[in-house]
Write a protein that holds these residues in place. Structure first.
Motif, PDB file in Angstrom:
ATOM      1  N   GLY A   9       0.799  -1.147   0.053  1.00  0.00           N
ATOM      2  CA  GLY A   9       0.135   0.087   0.005  1.00  0.00           C
ATOM      3  C   GLY A   9       0.916   1.152  -0.154  1.00  0.00           C
ATOM      4  O   GLY A   9       0.291   2.368   0.125  1.00  0.00           O
ATOM      5  N   MET A  10       2.148   0.983  -0.177  1.00  0.00           N
ATOM      6  CA  MET A  10       3.025   2.215  -0.112  1.00  0.00           C
ATOM      7  C   MET A  10       3.899   2.328  -1.274  1.00  0.00           C
ATOM      8  O   MET A  10       5.187   2.207  -1.301  1.00  0.00           O
ATOM      9  N   GLY A  11       3.335   2.805  -2.224  1.00  0.00           N
ATOM     10  CA  GLY A  11       2.112   2.996  -2.705  1.00  0.00           C
ATOM     11  C   GLY A  11       1.429   1.765  -3.156  1.00  0.00           C
ATOM     12  O   GLY A  11       1.788   0.839  -3.584  1.00  0.00           O
ATOM     13  N   PRO A  12      -0.007   1.658  -3.334  1.00  0.00           N
ATOM     14  CA  PRO A  12      -0.993   0.850  -3.806  1.00  0.00           C
ATOM     15  C   PRO A  12      -0.720   0.170  -5.220  1.00  0.00           C
ATOM     16  O   PRO A  12      -0.579  -1.064  -5.300  1.00  0.00           O
ATOM     17  N   LEU A  13      -0.304   1.051  -6.139  1.00  0.00           N
ATOM     18  CA  LEU A  13      -0.003   0.782  -7.526  1.00  0.00           C
ATOM     19  C   LEU A  13       1.415  -0.003  -7.467  1.00  0.00           C
ATOM     20  O   LEU A  13       1.579  -0.840  -8.219  1.00  0.00           O
ATOM     21  N   THR A  15       2.696  -1.771  -5.048  1.00  0.00           N
ATOM     22  CA  THR A  15       2.000  -3.080  -4.587  1.00  0.00           C
ATOM     23  C   THR A  15       1.496  -4.163  -5.542  1.00  0.00           C
ATOM     24  O   THR A  15       2.068  -5.033  -5.793  1.00  0.00           O
ATOM     25  N   VAL A  16       0.722  -3.629  -6.415  1.00  0.00           N
ATOM     26  CA  VAL A  16       0.072  -4.373  -7.461  1.00  0.00           C
ATOM     27  C   VAL A  16       1.157  -4.749  -8.552  1.00  0.00           C
ATOM     28  O   VAL A  16       1.339  -6.040  -8.765  1.00  0.00           O
ATOM     29  N   PRO A  43      -2.547   1.644   2.867  1.00  0.00           N
ATOM     30  CA  PRO A  43      -2.032   3.001   2.132  1.00  0.00           C
ATOM     31  C   PRO A  43      -2.318   4.081   3.167  1.00  0.00           C
ATOM     32  O   PRO A  43      -1.781   5.140   3.072  1.00  0.00           O
ATOM     33  N   ASP A  47       3.334   9.009   5.736  1.00  0.00           N
ATOM     34  CA  ASP A  47       4.225   9.253   4.777  1.00  0.00           C
ATOM     35  C   ASP A  47       5.592   8.985   5.213  1.00  0.00           C
ATOM     36  O   ASP A  47       6.079   9.688   6.439  1.00  0.00           O
ATOM     37  N   LYS A 162       2.097   7.936  -7.835  1.00  0.00           N
ATOM     38  CA  LYS A 162       0.929   7.740  -6.562  1.00  0.00           C
ATOM     39  C   LYS A 162      -0.305   8.397  -6.894  1.00  0.00           C
ATOM     40  O   LYS A 162      -1.488   7.852  -6.253  1.00  0.00           O
ATOM     41  N   ALA A 163      -0.360   9.517  -7.683  1.00  0.00           N
ATOM     42  CA  ALA A 163      -1.669   9.983  -8.145  1.00  0.00           C
ATOM     43  C   ALA A 163      -2.055   9.382  -9.553  1.00  0.00           C
ATOM     44  O   ALA A 163      -3.070   9.717  -9.914  1.00  0.00           O
ATOM     45  N   LEU A 166       0.772   8.483 -14.837  1.00  0.00           N
ATOM     46  CA  LEU A 166       2.079   7.536 -15.106  1.00  0.00           C
ATOM     47  C   LEU A 166       2.745   8.077 -16.326  1.00  0.00           C
ATOM     48  O   LEU A 166       3.899   8.087 -16.489  1.00  0.00           O
TER      49      LEU A 166
END
Lengths: 233, 233
Positions: A9-13, A15-16, A43, A47, A162-163, A166
């Motif tokens: 979750g740090m960050g979620p993308l 982790t994916v 997430p 910070d 994170k936002a 990309l």
């Protein structure tokens, strides 16, 4: 047969992306030959970088809650696809019954033997923490740190991933890599797990990129497959 | 603030794809605005389709173990990115304290109002189970089932995704879609969560594709954001 625990979750993308790498690195012809994972994607953990640099809220209690959750459910290994969180590796390792891989150790082990100067692309917090500089120094490799204006661009790239922006993150990273290459740097560590997601949007990077997330995934899959966790009980 | 529970690993790449959709569908500018997830990626759960069709080993005990694991850790909702597993929706729902979304319900709700005949791309097991046919019938939509040779190609496409052979899976799916379009079918349900991964490798699908994984992700994010699970406690 144990599960692999992922504190994410740090960050979620990121982790994916890390899970995607685990799945693709596992040799499997059916679901049943894949590795079991328990993923705590948390997430809301404070910070990491601002805690290290600016005295922001301490993420350690939430990190330890994540470590506890994974252990409570019997994972046999923990991987944390966030470099900055490894500032707190010591207390997390001390708290965990399951072993915890160290992302910087797996990442620097992948640096080509011929490389003597390696750029560090990381959060400001990870750079201030210094664990990557130490891991490189242990191998007699000189870390090249971005100057202040370049570091601002690296930090913006990370925020953009994170936002979910990309393309913008990729363009910003490419500027940084071109500047590094023009300084004669031939290898850079993507020592933040958001950066590989930006790098995918660059057609031909002008230097060798070592992906901390990929190297952690390789070490994770190796550890688990050696112990037969990909074989049904 | 609760976590979303994901009962996954059926297959693992489909679970990664489902998580990716959840993250991208969440409006967030920082890690802390994303949704917390607990993902039980349990690929060793017995093959759903062969249990339904061939009297293969019963996956229900392992499915219920996964439901129990998620509930034990306090999730507030469960999503299961595997269509065939919904053959056992009743017992899973009965066992779970947390509500369990039904993938077929969220999927058929996304069929365009004008569509009267819709092809079902699913595992043989899901087709024999019949819950998609029922969900479509409830909306007065006629399900179009592949004939035997086409179903063999759909099943091969699903197996190829599970084995990581995405290009081959895409080519095979494209053949199926062209055949369906030539029969005058204008809409198809990707009623197996592996199929959207194959579909990404097709440049321009010849009919409208409804993605069961995407629709489940939409319903999951909506449920969680309406309850503020994306806001730190």
């Amino acid at each position: 047969m144990a599960m692999i625990g992922i504190l994410g979750g740090m960050g979620p993308l990121a982790t994916v992306d890390f899970m995607d790498k685990i799945v693709r690195l596992t040799h499997a012809n059916s679901d049943q030959e894949h590795l079991p994972l328990l993923v705590a994607n948390l997430p809301h953990i404070e910070d990491r970088s601002s805690a290290i640099i600016d005295g922001g809220a301490d993420p350690l209690p939430a990190l330890l809650d994540g470590i506890d959750l994974l252990n409570r459910n019997g994972v046999g290994l923990i991987a944390i696809p966030c470099n900055s969180a490894h500032h707190w590796y010591g207390p997390m390792r001390a708290r965990s019954k399951a072993p915890v891989l160290h992302i910087a150790q797996t990442c620097v082990a992948a640096v080509p033997r011929a490389a003597r100067r390696v750029a560090l692309l990381a959060t400001g917090g990870a750079l201030v923490s210094g664990f990557y500089q130490q891991a490189l120094a242990d191998l007699d490799i000189e870390p090249v740190l971005p100057d202040e204006s370049m570091q601002l661009r690296v930090a913006a790239c990370i925020r953009e991933v994170k936002a979910g922006k990309l393309d913008a993150a990729g363009a910003r990273l490419e500027d940084v890599l071109i500047a590094l290459a023009s300084q004669g740097v031939g290898t850079a560590l993507m020592a933040c797990t958001e950066i590989p997601l930006a790098a995918r949007h660059i057609a031909s990077p002008p230097l060798i990129l070592i992906d901390s997330s990929l190297e952690l995934a390789r070490a994770t899959v190796k550890y688990a497959c050696e112990r037969g966790w990909n074989r049904p009980a």
